[in-house]
Design an enzyme around this catalytic site. Structure first.
Site, short mmCIF file in Angstrom:
data_model
loop_
_atom_site.label_atom_id
_atom_site.label_comp_id
_atom_site.label_asym_id
_atom_site.label_seq_id
_atom_site.Cartn_x
_atom_site.Cartn_y
_atom_site.Cartn_z
N HIS A 138 0.84 -1.21 0.00
CA HIS A 138 0.00 0.00 0.00
C HIS A 138 0.87 1.26 0.00
CE1 HIS A 138 -3.20 2.83 0.87
NE2 HIS A 138 -2.58 3.21 1.98
N GLU A 206 -8.87 -2.44 6.41
CA GLU A 206 -7.88 -2.53 7.48
C GLU A 206 -8.38 -3.49 8.55
OE1 GLU A 206 -6.31 1.16 8.97
OE2 GLU A 206 -6.79 2.25 7.13
N TYR A 249 -3.06 17.26 3.42
CA TYR A 249 -2.20 16.38 4.23
C TYR A 249 -0.77 16.87 4.41
CZ TYR A 249 0.73 14.08 0.66
OH TYR A 249 1.67 13.79 -0.29
#
Ligand code: CA
Length: 420
Positions: A138, A206, A249
């Site tokens: 990922h 997850e 972010y």
């Protein structure tokens, strides 16, 4: 684990919840009572009623009210040894060779309910919430898309389990719908950000572990001690708004693109149930610092899948992956979390980060599956997706299987509602 044990509660061959599982949750029962519950097959067991009737005499919960709360926090805070004793006792009561309750037919209707007749609730009041970023596939995929394909992993990634502190208040139980979040979105053709509902709503497949131990400020938990502080695990869908995330972010990490909602499965599967499914993880190269070094099998072989179900039609499975792919294991994560002296409490939640595998079809987010919107995925109803649409339901399932023993988590389902 005794593989041959059967329960007198009938259990389908492929059930996620054989007598070897014995997970814990919170439910509203048919009489509208709130209860701490366990589950065998499709039967939900009222633990408070069992306790009132004296079935937990000589265990840690005898004569206490831990099953009569709004959540499992007090029970989980008893610690791993005591809760394991209770779990073993439940397995004993429902063993086919045990007659204590099996023969008392008139008690059954007060204690045992069909799973279809109860409503599952948030099992815990979460304390703190950390989200790691521990799948190398990922992290590599995201690095390739958002930064430099030649240097997809940042220099720190193989040296520490990267993570951030998330928002605990918006962690909700499976079945809770989420409104499409709004926020600032910066497009390339406009010098200024727009305010809009997200156009890039995504899931993140997850798992998360829930702590049962407590530490004092200044103390740390070693890799060897870590699992003594962990009660169990759940499936975790970390819903994400990619366009909001991309703008906000830098430099401190995700903020409002994640905090509008994360969803957990209602049954907490204990580490004792998962112990049977230990496996080795990916080799860590270069060698990690001593406080992150570990021995033995610290990963778990748990098969995972994600599906999208548009309204009024069947679902399409869009990913199949496995928890064993995690580069950083849960013991390393908790050791790293506390190495600076940060204290932990019972019922903190630690999510793994999106779990992507090496094979195609094993990516744990639409961002990766559809490669940043460039490669739409076809659904079985003839439509396609690059991100989630309003009225889509997102489903994550997981189970471990070895030698005909299957221990599962059930599912976590999240429906997308239009922006408010
Ligand atoms: Ca995440």
């Amino acid at each position: 684990m005794n593989e041959t044990t059967k329960s007198w509660l009938n259990t389908a061959e492929d059930s996620d919840f054989p007598i070897q599982n014995i997970p814990f949750g919170m439910a509203v029962l048919p009489d509208f009572q709130l209860a701490a519950v366990s589950r065998i097959g499709d039967w939900v067991i009222d633990l408070d009623k069992l306790n009132q009737l004296g079935f937990f005499r000589h265990t840690a919960v005898d004569d206490t009210s831990v099953f009569r709360q709004n959540n499992l926090n007090d029970f989980i805070a008893l610690g791993r040894k005591k809760t394991a004793g209770v779990r073993n006792r439940i397995a004993e009561i429902f063993d086919i060779n045990n007659n204590e309750l099996q023969n008392q037919l008139k008690l059954h209707d007060d204690i045992i309910f069909s799973v279809n007749d109860v409503k599952m609730l948030m099992p815990i009041a979460p304390g703190d919430y950390t989200d790691f970023y521990s799948s190398i596939e990922h992290a590599t995929n995201v690095g390739k898309m958002f930064r430099d394909p030649a240097n997809a992993l940042l220099p720190n990634w193989r040296h520490l389990p990267v993570g951030y502190h998330g928002r605990a208040s918006s962690i909700v139980v499976s079945g809770t719908p989420l409104h499409r979040p709004k926020g600032q979105i910066k497009t390339e053709d406009n010098p200024n950000p727009l305010f809009s509902p997200t156009k890039e709503l995504d899931f993140e497949l997850e798992m998360a572990f829930i702590t049962c131990g407590r530490t004092n400020l200044g103390d740390n938990i070693t890799v060897e001690q870590a699992e003594d502080y962990i009660f169990g695990m759940v499936l975790f869908n970390d819903m994400s708004a990619r366009d909001i995330q991309r703008w906000e972010y830098v430099p401190l990490g995700p903020f409002l693109s994640k905090s509008f909602g994360s969803v957990i499965s209602p049954w907490i599967v204990t580490m004792d149930a998962l112990d049977y499914f230990r496996t080795t993880g990916p080799e860590q190269e270069p060698k990690v610092l001593p406080y992150l070094q570990f021995e033995g099998k610290r990963n778990f072989d748990i098969q995972l899948e994600a599906a999208i179900k548009p309204q009024n039609t069947e679902e399409t499975v869009v990913s199949k992956t496995n928890f064993k792919y995690m580069y950083w294991n849960i013991a390393q994560q908790l050791a790293h979390q506390t190495i600076n002296g940060c204290n932990i409490n019972p019922c903190d939640i630690y999510a793994s980060g999106t779990i992507s595998g090496p094979e195609s079809g094993s990516y744990g987010s639409l961002l990766e599956i559809c490669w940043k919107g460039t490669n739409p995925i076809q659904l079985s109803d003839g439509t396609s997706r690059v991100f989630l649409e309003d009225s889509d339901s997102m489903i994550i399932r997981g189970f471990a299987k070895k030698n005909n023993i299957r221990i599962g988590f059930g599912e976590v389902i999240t429906k997308v509602l239009p922006a408010k």
